[in-house]
Design an enzyme around this catalytic site. Structure first.
Site, PDB file in Angstrom:
ATOM      1  N   SER A  42      44.038 -30.913  68.093  1.00 60.23           N
ATOM      2  CA  SER A  42      45.317 -30.210  68.106  1.00 60.23           C
ATOM      3  C   SER A  42      45.524 -29.440  66.797  1.00 60.23           C
ATOM      4  CB  SER A  42      46.434 -31.216  68.369  1.00 60.23           C
ATOM      5  OG  SER A  42      47.652 -30.574  68.660  1.00 60.23           O
ATOM      6  N   ASP A 136      45.289 -30.960  80.080  1.00 62.38           N
ATOM      7  CA  ASP A 136      45.967 -30.745  78.800  1.00 62.38           C
ATOM      8  C   ASP A 136      47.155 -29.803  79.006  1.00 62.38           C
ATOM      9  OD1 ASP A 136      46.757 -30.031  76.174  1.00 62.38           O
ATOM     10  OD2 ASP A 136      44.745 -30.477  75.428  1.00 62.38           O
ATOM     11  N   HIS A 170      46.335 -34.168  76.519  1.00 65.46           N
ATOM     12  CA  HIS A 170      46.249 -33.768  75.121  1.00 65.46           C
ATOM     13  C   HIS A 170      46.142 -35.010  74.246  1.00 65.46           C
ATOM     14  CE1 HIS A 170      46.868 -30.786  71.944  1.00 65.46           C
ATOM     15  NE2 HIS A 170      47.600 -31.693  71.323  1.00 65.46           N
TER      16      HIS A 170
END
Length: 412
Positions: A42, A136, A170
């Site tokens: 991320s 995600d 995610h």
């Protein structure tokens, strides 16, 4: 009990029974490691891309989980949260090709021509590993597809591996620890039956010895990050970071490799404790292959600047965030230089006097770097003990017990 449930139960027990990381904050040691690589999830993925591109002469490869192209945000938080990810409060505008790869490549070239980053020609030898889960919802695959296109401008397709067929949310995918694979929840580490850390390390470094387990056999150090960035809490970095040294790499580690693992937003130690440092999947591979793992730590900058302890990939702290002179970039670079025996940072500070006390308002402790603010509450640097509301009329006594380590309580 099914075998999968048994594995998850054993992993949870291992986490609960694991000894705490070294409490005393120490200077980062000089180890003479080699073969520097980076990875991240991320915001950590964006940071890993920035570091890989800016310091390409020193890095040999990168592993990116749910990140995006270099300079994607263009120093704009709205672009960061709507075009480069779906993390803002407004309408998500992620689309195929939406990051504008051609413009980002042009910007990269301009930065290289000015000397703000290393020559892009260095990237030709890098090995790049990419991961994007089909589920995600925060950094959809379109963004990672653009990252692949970006890297293909510099790196041969044969040197790029892109895993994008796993139904994963995610999070950092592991083969043992975390939430279910499609869960979006803290600590953003998911048990997907897939060892992302192992896969990326093997792709970057080539054939490696198989990890023998997930219980670390080496040692953890908690080190002083303020040596590499003064007043780190004011610039989105925690006062201390973590280092994992596998067996055989203490002291002269000239036969050991160095890998930097950047955590994602909301994965800093102040938020999730030791979960990322212990369970992201790197340490078992480090043990089996003599790889030192550096876990630098970001921090929140309240109230709205960077409340989730993300790395700076949209200029929340520094207009130069994506080049070599960026504060966070330079800090981590100095850490790697120290670990590779090239100095880095300032000389190690002398030990702090034992039982040195500071009585002040909570806001004054924060301003002085003895505490940090998180959602309007002050927390002691190092121990992360809560002082109370970060206001001038709330007073606390802090005792410094080690460099950059404070506890709540009066001195005797």
């Amino acid at each position: 009990m099914t075998s999968k449930l048994l594995m998850r139960t054993l992993a949870l027990l291992a986490m609960l029974l694991a000894p705490p990381l070294q409490a005393q904050v120490v200077p980062l040691p000089a180890l003479k490691t080699t073969q520097l690589s980076v990875s991240g999830l991320s915001s950590g993925g964006y940071m890993a891309v920035q570091f890989d591109v800016a310091f390409s002469a020193s890095v040999i490869g990168a592993g990116i989980v749910a990140g995006g192209p270099y300079f994607c945000a263009r120093a704009n938080v709205g672009t960061a949260t709507s075009v480069c990810s779906c993390t803002g409060f407004g309408l998500c505008q992620v689309s195929p090709g939406g990051t504008g790869v051609a413009d980002l490549i042009a910007k990269t070239g301009q930065n290289a021509a000015s000397g703000a980053i290393d020559s892009t020609g260095n990237l030709a030898s890098h090995r790049i590993w990419l991961f994007s889960g089909t589920a995600d919802s925060l950094v959809p695959q379109a963004v990672m597809n653009d990252l692949e296109s970006y890297y293909k401008n510099y790196v041969s397709p044969a040197q790029i591996s892109f895993k994008k067929n796993l139904q994963a949310q995610h999070a950092m995918p592991t083969d043992l620890f975390g939430n279910s694979c499609t869960t979006l929840s803290s600590p953003y580490i998911n048990n997907c039956g897939y060892d992302a850390a192992g896969q990326l390390l093997q792709w970057i470094y080539g054939p490696l010895a198989q990890k023998t387990g997930n219980t670390p056999a080496g040692s953890f150090l908690q080190f002083d990050q303020s040596e590499f960035l003064p007043s780190p809490a004011s610039h989105g970095m925690a006062p201390s970071g973590y280092l994992y040294i596998p067996p055989g790499c203490a002291g002269d580690a000239s036969s050991c490799k160095l890998h930097v693992a950047f955590h994602g937003c909301k994965q800093d130690a102040a938020t999730i404790g030791e979960s990322y440092v212990r369970n992201a999947g790197y340490n078992g591979w480090a043990d089996a292959n003599r790889i030192v793992i550096l876990y630098p730590q970001a921090a929140s900058v309240p109230p709205l600047t960077n409340p989730n302890a993300c790395w700076d990939w949209w200029a929340y702290d520094d207009a130069n965030y994506a080049v070599k002179t960026g504060r966070q970039m330079q800090a981590v670079r100095r850490m790697t230089e120290r670990l590779m025996g090239a100095g880095g940072g300032n000389p190690p500070p002398p030990p702090s006097p034992a039982s040195e006390c500071f009585s002040a308002s909570n806001s004054e402790h924060v301003q002085a770097g003895r505490a940090y603010d998180k959602f309007f509450f002050a927390y002691a640097v190092g121990s992360h003990q809560r002082l109370g509301l970060d206001f001038r009329f709330f007073h606390t006594t802090l005792k410094r017990t080690a460099p950059n380590y404070y506890v709540v309580g009066a001195c005797s």
